[in-house]
Scaffold this motif. Sequence first.
Motif, PDB file in Angstrom:
ATOM      1  N   PHE A 173     -30.901  -9.278 -59.469  1.00 27.90           N
ATOM      2  CA  PHE A 173     -30.189  -8.064 -59.045  1.00 27.90           C
ATOM      3  C   PHE A 173     -28.904  -7.942 -59.854  1.00 27.90           C
ATOM      4  O   PHE A 173     -28.152  -8.903 -60.011  1.00 27.90           O
ATOM      5  N   LEU A 174     -28.615  -6.737 -60.354  1.00 26.59           N
ATOM      6  CA  LEU A 174     -27.415  -6.503 -61.158  1.00 26.59           C
ATOM      7  C   LEU A 174     -26.422  -5.554 -60.495  1.00 26.59           C
ATOM      8  O   LEU A 174     -25.213  -5.720 -60.642  1.00 26.59           O
ATOM      9  N   GLY A 175     -26.924  -4.570 -59.777  1.00 33.90           N
ATOM     10  CA  GLY A 175     -26.018  -3.607 -59.165  1.00 33.90           C
ATOM     11  C   GLY A 175     -26.773  -2.515 -58.451  1.00 33.90           C
ATOM     12  O   GLY A 175     -28.003  -2.407 -58.552  1.00 33.90           O
ATOM     13  N   CYS A 176     -26.024  -1.710 -57.708  1.00 35.61           N
ATOM     14  CA  CYS A 176     -26.643  -0.655 -56.908  1.00 35.61           C
ATOM     15  C   CYS A 176     -25.682   0.511 -56.777  1.00 35.61           C
ATOM     16  O   CYS A 176     -24.470   0.321 -56.627  1.00 35.61           O
ATOM     17  N   LYS A 177     -26.212   1.723 -56.850  1.00 36.58           N
ATOM     18  CA  LYS A 177     -25.394   2.903 -56.606  1.00 36.58           C
ATOM     19  C   LYS A 177     -26.176   3.904 -55.774  1.00 36.58           C
ATOM     20  O   LYS A 177     -27.409   3.945 -55.803  1.00 36.58           O
ATOM     21  N   ARG A 178     -25.439   4.692 -55.001  1.00 37.10           N
ATOM     22  CA  ARG A 178     -26.067   5.692 -54.143  1.00 37.10           C
ATOM     23  C   ARG A 178     -26.259   6.988 -54.896  1.00 37.10           C
ATOM     24  O   ARG A 178     -25.407   7.393 -55.692  1.00 37.10           O
ATOM     25  N   GLU A 179     -27.382   7.637 -54.634  1.00 40.40           N
ATOM     26  CA  GLU A 179     -27.621   8.986 -55.110  1.00 40.40           C
ATOM     27  C   GLU A 179     -28.047   9.830 -53.917  1.00 40.40           C
ATOM     28  O   GLU A 179     -28.254   9.313 -52.808  1.00 40.40           O
ATOM     29  N   SER A 180     -28.194  11.114 -54.119  1.00 42.45           N
ATOM     30  CA  SER A 180     -28.454  12.026 -53.001  1.00 42.45           C
ATOM     31  C   SER A 180     -29.737  11.695 -52.262  1.00 42.45           C
ATOM     32  O   SER A 180     -29.843  11.876 -51.046  1.00 42.45           O
ATOM     33  N   ASP A 181     -30.736  11.173 -52.967  1.00 39.64           N
ATOM     34  CA  ASP A 181     -32.022  10.909 -52.334  1.00 39.64           C
ATOM     35  C   ASP A 181     -32.285   9.421 -52.086  1.00 39.64           C
ATOM     36  O   ASP A 181     -33.409   9.018 -51.822  1.00 39.64           O
ATOM     37  N   GLY A 182     -31.236   8.579 -52.194  1.00 36.35           N
ATOM     38  CA  GLY A 182     -31.438   7.160 -51.933  1.00 36.35           C
ATOM     39  C   GLY A 182     -30.551   6.290 -52.796  1.00 36.35           C
ATOM     40  O   GLY A 182     -29.415   6.640 -53.113  1.00 36.35           O
ATOM     41  N   LEU A 183     -31.088   5.139 -53.195  1.00 40.17           N
ATOM     42  CA  LEU A 183     -30.343   4.156 -53.968  1.00 40.17           C
ATOM     43  C   LEU A 183     -31.014   3.919 -55.310  1.00 40.17           C
ATOM     44  O   LEU A 183     -32.242   4.007 -55.432  1.00 40.17           O
ATOM     45  N   VAL A 184     -30.204   3.618 -56.298  1.00 34.42           N
ATOM     46  CA  VAL A 184     -30.707   3.201 -57.606  1.00 34.42           C
ATOM     47  C   VAL A 184     -30.232   1.772 -57.830  1.00 34.42           C
ATOM     48  O   VAL A 184     -29.029   1.500 -57.872  1.00 34.42           O
ATOM     49  N   VAL A 185     -31.197   0.870 -57.934  1.00 31.60           N
ATOM     50  CA  VAL A 185     -30.890  -0.552 -58.041  1.00 31.60           C
ATOM     51  C   VAL A 185     -31.222  -1.035 -59.443  1.00 31.60           C
ATOM     52  O   VAL A 185     -32.341  -0.849 -59.923  1.00 31.60           O
ATOM     53  N   GLU A 186     -30.238  -1.658 -60.080  1.00 31.10           N
ATOM     54  CA  GLU A 186     -30.437  -2.197 -61.422  1.00 31.10           C
ATOM     55  C   GLU A 186     -30.805  -3.670 -61.341  1.00 31.10           C
ATOM     56  O   GLU A 186     -30.149  -4.445 -60.646  1.00 31.10           O
ATOM     57  N   THR A 187     -31.866  -4.057 -62.036  1.00 35.43           N
ATOM     58  CA  THR A 187     -32.286  -5.448 -62.115  1.00 35.43           C
ATOM     59  C   THR A 187     -32.573  -5.806 -63.559  1.00 35.43           C
ATOM     60  O   THR A 187     -32.657  -4.922 -64.427  1.00 35.43           O
ATOM     61  N   THR A 188     -32.755  -7.080 -63.826  1.00 36.01           N
ATOM     62  CA  THR A 188     -33.080  -7.505 -65.187  1.00 36.01           C
ATOM     63  C   THR A 188     -34.489  -7.076 -65.594  1.00 36.01           C
ATOM     64  O   THR A 188     -34.838  -7.155 -66.774  1.00 36.01           O
ATOM     65  N   ALA A 189     -35.289  -6.628 -64.648  1.00 42.67           N
ATOM     66  CA  ALA A 189     -36.642  -6.156 -64.946  1.00 42.67           C
ATOM     67  C   ALA A 189     -36.720  -4.633 -64.962  1.00 42.67           C
ATOM     68  O   ALA A 189     -37.814  -4.081 -65.045  1.00 42.67           O
ATOM     69  N   GLY A 190     -35.567  -3.974 -64.866  1.00 43.23           N
ATOM     70  CA  GLY A 190     -35.563  -2.516 -64.897  1.00 43.23           C
ATOM     71  C   GLY A 190     -34.934  -1.916 -63.653  1.00 43.23           C
ATOM     72  O   GLY A 190     -34.430  -2.612 -62.774  1.00 43.23           O
ATOM     73  N   THR A 191     -34.977  -0.596 -63.602  1.00 38.06           N
ATOM     74  CA  THR A 191     -34.359   0.155 -62.512  1.00 38.06           C
ATOM     75  C   THR A 191     -35.380   0.433 -61.414  1.00 38.06           C
ATOM     76  O   THR A 191     -36.525   0.782 -61.688  1.00 38.06           O
ATOM     77  N   ILE A 192     -34.946   0.282 -60.167  1.00 42.62           N
ATOM     78  CA  ILE A 192     -35.819   0.518 -59.023  1.00 42.62           C
ATOM     79  C   ILE A 192     -35.136   1.499 -58.079  1.00 42.62           C
ATOM     80  O   ILE A 192     -33.984   1.285 -57.684  1.00 42.62           O
ATOM     81  N   GLY A 193     -35.824   2.546 -57.714  1.00 41.22           N
ATOM     82  CA  GLY A 193     -35.317   3.474 -56.716  1.00 41.22           C
ATOM     83  C   GLY A 193     -35.754   3.038 -55.335  1.00 41.22           C
ATOM     84  O   GLY A 193     -36.913   2.640 -55.137  1.00 41.22           O
ATOM     85  N   ALA A 194     -34.845   3.074 -54.372  1.00 39.98           N
ATOM     86  CA  ALA A 194     -35.165   2.612 -53.020  1.00 39.98           C
ATOM     87  C   ALA A 194     -34.494   3.496 -51.988  1.00 39.98           C
ATOM     88  O   ALA A 194     -33.429   4.072 -52.244  1.00 39.98           O
ATOM     89  N   LYS A 195     -35.131   3.599 -50.834  1.00 36.59           N
ATOM     90  CA  LYS A 195     -34.509   4.320 -49.725  1.00 36.59           C
ATOM     91  C   LYS A 195     -33.462   3.463 -49.029  1.00 36.59           C
ATOM     92  O   LYS A 195     -32.524   3.994 -48.436  1.00 36.59           O
ATOM     93  N   LEU A 196     -33.649   2.143 -49.094  1.00 37.78           N
ATOM     94  CA  LEU A 196     -32.737   1.240 -48.398  1.00 37.78           C
ATOM     95  C   LEU A 196     -32.739  -0.126 -49.082  1.00 37.78           C
ATOM     96  O   LEU A 196     -33.761  -0.542 -49.638  1.00 37.78           O
ATOM     97  N   LEU A 197     -31.608  -0.823 -49.019  1.00 42.06           N
ATOM     98  CA  LEU A 197     -31.479  -2.163 -49.595  1.00 42.06           C
ATOM     99  C   LEU A 197     -31.130  -3.145 -48.490  1.00 42.06           C
ATOM    100  O   LEU A 197     -30.276  -2.869 -47.640  1.00 42.06           O
ATOM    101  N   VAL A 198     -31.795  -4.292 -48.509  1.00 40.86           N
ATOM    102  CA  VAL A 198     -31.470  -5.402 -47.609  1.00 40.86           C
ATOM    103  C   VAL A 198     -31.010  -6.568 -48.475  1.00 40.86           C
ATOM    104  O   VAL A 198     -31.751  -7.043 -49.332  1.00 40.86           O
TER     105      VAL A 198
END
Length: 418
Positions: A173-198
């Motif tokens: 895991f590298l970082g996370c930012k909020r967007e209007s429709d959820g979260l954008v999570v940056e990882t070393t394997a690429g970007t993942i869009g998610a509705k929620l992060l735990v």
Amino acid sequence: MERTDVLVVGGGIVGLATGMALAEEAGLAVTVVETEAEVARHQTGHNSGVIHSGLYYKPGSAKARNCADGRERMYRFCADNGVPHDRCGKLVVATSESELPALAELERRGTANGLVGLKRLSVAEMREVEPHVAGVAGLRVSETGIVNYTAVSKVYAAKIAAAGGTVRTGTKFLGCKRESDGLVVETTAGTIGAKLLVNCGGLHSDRVAKACGVDPGVRIIPFRGEYYELTPQAAGLCKHLIYPVPDARLPFLGVHYTRMIGGGVECGPNAVLAFKREGYRLRDVSVRDLLEYARDPAFWKMAKAFWWTGLGEMYRSASRRAFWHALRKLIPAVKFGDLVPAGAGVRAQAVRPDGKLEDDFFIRRAERMVHVLNAPSPAATASISIGRSVANLALAELGRAPLREAPPPSFFGATRAA
């Protein structure tokens, strides 16, 4: 961009249990990201393997409630999924008259927490259970057992995959930012869009929270627990699990004997400050982590409060003979040559801003996020219960109905972060 309903950071036993509950029971798309090449590589994989009874915990606390529910769930899960385990019981020993009031308090707590297998033992009765033990009184706890939590975690991961989820190892895991429709999570394997992060990042959970823009409210300080094993010839001196009466001021149980599910007897641990968050050896040092200690007022407040205890732990870490003397209080027949150096584990201890050790579960909720910032023992024992509780917190964030017959979100004293 890959998309998922819930992204879980951390492939330890709590993260996997949470992912399993959300995938199997809630029917959500779940992705677990784990930095290491395999799941359960850190706290879970270095766990002593004890299925805790719930003896020690303050009645009504999140620890006590989750342990009582989770212990029996763990036994059923292991039986249903062919995971080797043994409800062997343990003996808590008072080695002096001065420890008898604390032993009585443990008995009171255990009874309040619903334990039905408690039995106060005289010296003669203790010797019937453990012929080589020394002490003035004991407490037999029949609900305690042993298991391999790495094996349990791998079954959790398999169940996530079977429910359509994904467990990505070797993915940081590298970082996370909020967007209007959820979260954008940056990882070393690429970007993942998610509705929620735990966040179940364990040793790095506070850093994950900060990378998500959330004040964790605690600092993670790593403590290394170092173990020995008894030689095969001496292992017969311990038939079950043998524990001392713990110091109620500390979240550690003292040096004890643990019979392992794979055979042999583990002795320990002591607890010393680690110089790196994954500091399994004395020579493991992180300049970044040391600078954080130096700049953190909470660390120095903690050090001031526990410096004497810390010196004793450091001495026992440096001296096998001192470690041996601590063990001999419980079993005098153990010889110096009976001890063989074994592995070590690192505990992620949350410390409050006032320098006090956080002794219970500590979770912060934020918009579309749940951050598990302190999950101390009995987290492995109660992982199924904890995972379902955290899943309910996640479902509440998503505005969805809770899991059936699951502990409500109030099972934890979760706080709302800014």
